[in-house]
Design an enzyme around this catalytic site. Structure first.
Site, PDB file in Angstrom:
ATOM      1  N   ASP A 168      77.308  42.128  62.890  1.00 46.58           N
ATOM      2  CA  ASP A 168      78.631  42.223  63.506  1.00 46.58           C
ATOM      3  C   ASP A 168      79.688  41.533  62.653  1.00 46.58           C
ATOM      4  OD1 ASP A 168      77.219  39.799  64.350  1.00 46.58           O
ATOM      5  OD2 ASP A 168      79.085  39.331  65.405  1.00 46.58           O
ATOM      6  N   GLN A 187      79.476  41.567  59.269  1.00 49.82           N
ATOM      7  CA  GLN A 187      79.620  42.369  58.056  1.00 49.82           C
ATOM      8  C   GLN A 187      80.589  43.530  58.262  1.00 49.82           C
ATOM      9  OE1 GLN A 187      75.773  43.622  56.554  1.00 49.82           O
ATOM     10  NE2 GLN A 187      74.850  41.702  57.232  1.00 49.82           N
ATOM     11  N   CYS A 188      80.713  43.982  59.473  1.00 50.79           N
ATOM     12  CA  CYS A 188      81.599  45.100  59.784  1.00 50.79           C
ATOM     13  C   CYS A 188      82.876  44.575  60.447  1.00 50.79           C
ATOM     14  CB  CYS A 188      80.919  46.096  60.723  1.00 50.79           C
ATOM     15  SG  CYS A 188      79.358  46.741  60.077  1.00 50.79           S
ATOM     16  N   THR A 189      83.954  45.305  60.262  1.00 58.30           N
ATOM     17  CA  THR A 189      85.203  44.948  60.928  1.00 58.30           C
ATOM     18  C   THR A 189      85.117  45.402  62.378  1.00 58.30           C
ATOM     19  OG1 THR A 189      86.404  45.247  58.856  1.00 58.30           O
ATOM     20  CG2 THR A 189      87.706  45.218  60.874  1.00 58.30           C
ATOM     21  N   VAL A 190      84.899  44.482  63.271  1.00 61.44           N
ATOM     22  CA  VAL A 190      84.766  44.804  64.693  1.00 61.44           C
ATOM     23  C   VAL A 190      86.128  44.587  65.346  1.00 61.44           C
ATOM     24  CG1 VAL A 190      83.576  44.286  66.845  1.00 61.44           C
ATOM     25  CG2 VAL A 190      82.342  44.134  64.665  1.00 61.44           C
TER      26      VAL A 190
END
Length: 690
Positions: A550, A552-555
């Site tokens: 979570d 590593q990704c743009t949430v």
């Protein structure tokens, strides 16, 4: 002595959209089919004392590609400025075929339709049939040139009609009659049922009260009216000649109702209302030939080109090119904005501006599209990532095809997508990584990293404004430093889960002083606006290592990026149009009233928003003397050491903190001791320690 009744010829006007629609129809549907095409044109009463109205054909005059070309297009009804007239188009496949057309036969064929409509009574029910027209054309779609010739078939009265007592309607009517006729005509023109019916009857009773009636009411009017005039919408402006539509109108009157004397009313307007001074009234004397019962009258009607019977030719090579058409369409909204609301809108400054977008992800895609919408045509995107399967839903410049085979590079894929959306954009994609502090490099990688630094420096030098749209904090440090050094307009946009920050960086520390006097520099009025790092008390460090999925990704909520991106672009447009540009002070919501010298309103420093609260606020922050990116100390050190300084910042985590004094500041904070009163009063027993 009676004079021959002379008519002002009808004139044609062709909108460029008509040729574009015809070209599309020819390419996509008709091919080499040269069958006649039913079309319609428009005209209206003359509304100018010096200029006649033309019969105009528009793009909607032609059938759409989805309908049959043989079907008559259905015009919209009730438009007072568009009296529709049926016509027919003969478009040939070669210029030789165009010149070889039997023009006499084609003109007679259309005139025969008008004559038949008169004899059968169709023209009484639908009077627009009296003004049928004909167009022949050849479309050279290689050179984008169009040869064309209009004809307006008119039945020839033999012997010619004579006119008695032709004069302005205001002189022909009594004062009471003129007022009543004017009111009746205005009412006729205001009704959607009758506004575009170009031929009508005007009846005046013994009390000078006028009424406008349909042609089919002739018999009833004949028995009841004191005076009857045959009215028509006259496109002609001449004071001594009626317009071309009267020719076939007189033919109908004499053939259908066998009248030898006709009082006609040439209806003209001024600013949308009946004008009795411009309108004409006269009496036409007609001799009805016996042969009309068996033979159609002679016909005239080919339009003259500068006094000669030759076709016209127009070249639309520039405007018909799809790219030029796209530019024209894209600029239209901006020009309307300037016309209606923003006369100071500088379209040339926008179209020549070069924008550098660092990051081609969710924010980068949205910002690029917003820039194009504002008329910015030169966009460069920098990113070293590839398009992943999860990207196209949120990153609007990518499709599934960009994800296949390991994924296209985002920067190049985004640039190509921009060109597909708008071919006139000058979009480039640069695949490169941005060197970052806290991400040390070994000696083998050093040369490549320095090359990236130099390339980024050169890119920033070559552009007018820079958007920081990357997804890590440390990746924004080097661009911030380089922009502060060269005094570039810099916009940052950053996203949280449901919050965002959009801000403009202040002017660089070394160039700022050159724009103000020494007196002003010493005052608080010229405090520099801060950059993205000015509020930090630590240098940017590695935020990418040891991160969960979570992290590593743009949430972020999907609606957040379009909002932040739009505000970032609007901030740039505001800077460009502000008298002080990058040196403009930061406004907050309450600092500017209704009237302002800034055409686009306030120009804030920071905009922070929250989707969870559906709120937004503007903030103001000044530069820090200890900033690790834009302070005088850091920029001066970069200018002295160049790339060696950047390597030190990348490889040594505490270098920037030591240089700017943040290390000493942190030590002071650690050593600071506070004496707490350990004696707790009884009344404090209920307090909770937080």
């Amino acid at each position: 002595m009676d004079n021959l009744l002379q008519f002002s010829p009808m004139q044609s006007s062709v909108d460029e959209g008509f040729w574009h629609r015809l070209s599309s129809l020819k390419l996509n549907k008709l091919g080499i089919d040269d069958s006649p095409i039913n079309i319609f044109g428009f005209y209206a009463p003359c509304s100018h004392s010096q200029v006649s109205n033309y019969l105009t054909v528009l793009s909607e005059s032609l059938p759409s590609e989805l309908s049959e070309a043989s079907l008559i297009p259905e015009p919209s009804r009730g438009n007072r400025n568009r009296c529709s007239v049926p016509g027919i188009l003969y478009n040939t496949n070669t210029v030789e075929s165009f010149h070889a057309l039997d023009k006499h036969s084609l003109l007679n064929k259309e005139a025969a339709k008008i004559w038949d409509d008169i004899l059968t009574g169709k023209a009484v029910e639908d009077c627009s049939l009296l003004s049928r027209f004909l167009v022949i054309s050849f479309a050279d779609l290689k050179k984008w040139t169009f040869n064309y010739w209009f004809a307006f078939p008119a039945l020839v009265l033999k012997p010619p009609a004579t006119v008695v007592n032709l004069k302005p309607a205001s002189h022909w009517f009594s004062v009471a009659e003129a007022e009543s006729v004017s009111a009746a005509c205005n009412e006729w023109r205001s009704s959607k049922l009758t506004a575009d019916i170009p031929f009508f009857l005007v009846t005046i009773d013994s009390n000078s009260r006028a009424t406008v009636k349909l042609l089919k009411d002739w018999e009833a009017c004949r028995s009841n009216a004191h005076k009857i005039l045959f009215g028509f919408y006259d496109p002609c402006h001449l004071p001594n000649n009626p317009g071309w539509p009267l020719r076939n109108f007189l033919a109908l009157i004499s053939a259908r109702w066998n009248l030898n004397s006709v009082q006609f009313f040439c209806y003209r307007e001024n600013r949308g209302f009946a004008d009795m001074m411009k309108s004409l009234v006269g009496e036409a004397l007609i001799t009805v030939p016996q042969e009309w019962k068996d033979t159609m009258p002679n016909v005239v009607g080919w339009e003259l080109n500068k006094g000669r019977k030759v076709p016209r030719c127009i070249s639309l090579a520039q405007s018909m090119d799809p790219t030029r058409l796209a530019i024209s369409a894209a600029d239209l909204n901006l020009k309307l904005m300037r016309w209606r609301a923003l006369p100071s809108l500088n379209l040339s400054a926008l179209s020549s501006m070069k924008c550098l977008l660092l990051g081609a992800g969710t924010l980068g895609c949205q910002v690029a599209r917003m820039l194009m919408a504002w008329g910015i045509r030169k966009i460069t995107l920098v990113d070293n990532g590839r398009v992943a399967m999860s990207n196209p839903l949120r990153q609007s410049l990518y499709t599934l095809d960009d994800c296949l085979n390991g994924g296209e590079f985002k920067a190049t894929a985004a640039a190509e997508s921009l060109k597909r959306i708008f071919p006139a954009v000058e979009a480039d994609g640069i695949v490169m990584a941005i060197p970052m502090p806290g991400h040390p490099v070994n000696s083998k990688e050093q040369d490549n990293v320095l090359d990236d630094c130099r390339q980024l420096r050169d890119l920033i030098d070559a552009h007018d404004s820079v958007f920081l749209l990357t997804d890590t904090r440390e990746s924004r440090w080097l661009p911030t430093l380089l922009c502060a050094n060269t005094n570039k307009i810099t916009i940052t946009a950053a996203l949280g889960f449901d919050s965002f920050l959009v801000m403009r960086h202040g002017a660089g520390p070394l160039s700022h002083a050159h724009n103000f006097s020494a007196e002003t520099i010493n005052s608080s009025a010229v405090d520099r606006l801060g950059c993205y790092f000015c509020n930090d008390v630590v240098a940017p460090t590695d935020s990418t290592s040891n991160r969960t999925l979570d992290q590593q990704c743009t949430v972020t909520r999907p609606g957040l990026a379009p909002i932040a991106s739009s505000l970032a672009v609007e901030l740039l447009i505001g800077i460009v149009h502000h008298p002080q540009g990058i040196f403009a002070e930061g406004d907050i919501n309450s600092s500017v009233g209704g009237a302002t010298e800034k055409p686009l309103g306030i120009l804030p420093h920071q905009i922070r928003g929250s989707l969870s609260q559906f709120s937004q606020m503007t903030l103001l922050g000044y530069s820090s003397s200890s900033c690790t990116a834009c302070s005088h100390t850091v920029v001066s050190e970069y200018q002295n050491q160049g790339m060696e300084f950047i390597l030190q910042a990348i490889n040594h985590p505490t270098y920037l903190e030591d240089l700017t004094g943040l290390t000493e500041l942190m030590k002071s904070a650690t050593l600071l001791s506070l004496d707490w009163d350990k004696e707790i009063d009884e009344e404090d027993d209920g307090c909770v320690e937080i």
